[in-house]
Design an enzyme around this catalytic site. Structure first.
Site, PDB file in Angstrom:
ATOM      1  N   ASP A   1     -10.535   3.930   4.705  1.00 20.88           N
ATOM      2  CA  ASP A   1     -10.715   2.495   4.504  1.00 20.88           C
ATOM      3  C   ASP A   1     -12.181   2.085   4.752  1.00 20.88           C
ATOM      4  O   ASP A   1     -12.543   0.923   4.540  1.00 20.88           O
ATOM      5  CB  ASP A   1      -9.780   1.739   5.461  1.00 20.88           C
ATOM      6  CG  ASP A   1      -9.469   0.322   5.006  1.00 20.88           C
ATOM      7  OD1 ASP A   1      -9.539   0.048   3.793  1.00 20.88           O
ATOM      8  OD2 ASP A   1      -9.146  -0.517   5.869  1.00 20.88           O
TER       9      ASP A   1
ATOM     10  N   LYS B   1       0.835  -1.200   0.000  1.00 19.12           N
ATOM     11  CA  LYS B   1       0.000   0.000   0.000  1.00 19.12           C
ATOM     12  C   LYS B   1       0.871   1.251   0.000  1.00 19.12           C
ATOM     13  O   LYS B   1       0.576   2.233  -0.699  1.00 19.12           O
ATOM     14  CB  LYS B   1      -0.937  -0.017   1.214  1.00 19.12           C
ATOM     15  CG  LYS B   1      -2.070  -1.032   1.058  1.00 19.12           C
ATOM     16  CD  LYS B   1      -2.819  -1.327   2.356  1.00 19.12           C
ATOM     17  CE  LYS B   1      -3.824  -2.462   2.125  1.00 19.12           C
ATOM     18  NZ  LYS B   1      -4.459  -2.945   3.367  1.00 19.12           N
TER      19      LYS B   1
ATOM     20  N   GLN C   1      -4.334  -1.762   9.637  1.00 20.44           N
ATOM     21  CA  GLN C   1      -4.229  -3.042   8.942  1.00 20.44           C
ATOM     22  C   GLN C   1      -4.912  -4.144   9.762  1.00 20.44           C
ATOM     23  O   GLN C   1      -4.634  -4.312  10.940  1.00 20.44           O
ATOM     24  CB  GLN C   1      -2.752  -3.384   8.682  1.00 20.44           C
ATOM     25  CG  GLN C   1      -2.547  -4.695   7.945  1.00 20.44           C
ATOM     26  CD  GLN C   1      -3.094  -4.654   6.511  1.00 20.44           C
ATOM     27  OE1 GLN C   1      -2.989  -3.639   5.825  1.00 20.44           O
ATOM     28  NE2 GLN C   1      -3.714  -5.747   6.079  1.00 20.44           N
TER      29      GLN C   1
END
Lengths: 292, 292
Positions: A125, A58, A102
């Site tokens: 996200d 990422k 994450q």
């Protein structure tokens, strides 16, 4: 479509590349206007090798798109309170525009509490309950990246979901549930199937659009695909195998995503796009266009 | 069940009465422990006669259950900003434990912005996006009152929804959408149908559980009810008519809610129960039992 004709592939790799290029252009424009580049903070707890790889990937994609990233690495023993504090700090840090925690964070951490510590305006996200509510109610906000990528792919291939029956197999908080809500907001008739569903095949056979998002290799059999259906395989299992039995499904589907190269590349592309959008909002720059 | 046998009625009036009695007992216990009664603030914009009646009814029910209420009456011309400010004040007022914004608020007001001004811990009507997210993710929080009442009714009649196909007709933010999420959290396979659904009858015919929540008189026909299904009619239309054609549906359903006396009474009962629960939380008293 004749029975012997195979499905058209939905090219996630190419679609994602175009979205990333667009985001890179917007990021560069933001620097011209404000002097600041978008910045994504990635937060990783522990050193799970797969997670380390994902975060690194990422960050590399960010760099190529002109998005700065800040890596926050916390030890495996981090407590929920410590993680929440770190995420709150990032939420208040004006030099950070988007925050990615994450997943997974480890069983000793209350992941939901951690997600909720992310300010909604930085939730690029799409993991907070506020973001989920916005998806469900059709309001502005950041979408979960993989479901957002699925919608973008459907748009790319001019799939009109209104009035069609979409069967979502899987109900995770970051994939199945939001995917269903986004489809419902676009006027699909939506069925959520999952591990407790009796006779999954019966539902799949009725689907105009199948979204497989459950993480079980080849769970969806080609014989259950309605001829002409659109098949979105958001599953990823060891050995480059999706949740759909691709070869048999492709014989009946009108459109189908390959694994890899279908939904997968879209996730990061949406993450980058939303990070740029978040930066525009927070830096007070005019937003040229919608997100995804 | 033989074809000529009619369905058992699901008695919302009696179930609601028991829930209100239970709430009254908990309210009295709270007063004994803390010296304070639960307090619900009702906020009404304008003087729509139906809304005035609803608010009055809710206050009367509060009074009977030992719950204080505070009526906030705002003029019809109230702006979004003024309403948001009023709701924020109530959210910060320690003497108020629950807040109900009477719907509808008028077309000139951004209802979503108003709802979001209610602090989640006082959102006893379950209208905020945070509450919706909690419902969807199976987390603690306040539920939308009518869907919460539906779940309580299903429990009262020992309807195990796990693995069954629940078809929710309607997708409003306070009824259809949360009802589907609550059913999904209990492991039902859930289909959302709505005005854009092609061939509604085909979906209803497959339903083990039908939740009609759309506000169209007798939209659901008895001939489409699967024999032995559970039919929840959350619709209310002029003339005491639900969304289900009761007489014909009752010939095939195993359990069915009447209109009136089915889902209707449950809504206020859940509102009161959640108000008491909110007061326990905010006054720091031990919570004896779960909410609904």
């Amino acid at each position: 479509m004749s029975p012997t004709q195979t499905a058209h592939l939905m090219d996630g790799t190419g679609t994602a590349r175009r979205l990333v290029e667009e985001s890179a252009g917007r990021a560069a424009e933001l620097v011209r206007r404000t002097g600041s580049a978008p910045c994504l903070a990635t937060v990783l707890v522990g050193e799970d090798p797969a997670s380390v790889t994902y975060v690194r990937m990422k960050q590399a994609r960010c760099a190529k798109a002109g998005i700065e990233s800040r890596r926050v690495q916390l030890p495996a023993g981090t407590t929920t309170a410590e993680l929440v504090a770190a995420l709150r700090d990032l939420s208040q840090d004006a030099s950070v525009h988007g925050i990615l925690l994450q997943h997974p964070v480890g069983p000793h951490i209350d992941e939901r509490a951690a997600f909720e510590a992310i300010a909604p305006e930085k939730d690029v996200d799409g993991v907070t309950m506020t973001s989920f509510g916005a998806m469900a109610f059709g309001l502005p906000g950041f979408v979960s990246c993989t479901p957002g990528g699925i919608m973008r792919l459907l748009d790319e291939y001019d799939v009109d979901v209104a009035g069609r029956h979409a069967v979502v197999v899987g109900r995770s908080a970051i994939l199945g549930k939001p995917a269903g809500m986004l489809l419902l907001a676009r006027d699909a008739t939506v069925t959520y199937c999952h591990s407790r569903t009796a006779d999954l095949s019966a539902y799949v056979r009725e689907a105009d659009i199948v979204v497989a998002a459950v993480g079980r290799p080849r769970l969806i059999r080609g014989e259950d695909i309605k001829p002409g259906a659109v098949v979105i395989d958001a599953g990823y299992n060891a050995g480059n195998v999706g949740d759909v039995d691709f070869d048999t499904a492709a014989e009946r589907a009108r459109l189908i995503t390959p694994v890899p190269g279908g939904v997968g590349p879209m996730t990061i592309a949406v993450l980058l796009a939303q990070t740029v959008t978040a930066a525009y909002h927070q830096l007070g720059a005019d937003l040229d266009r919608a997100i995804v």
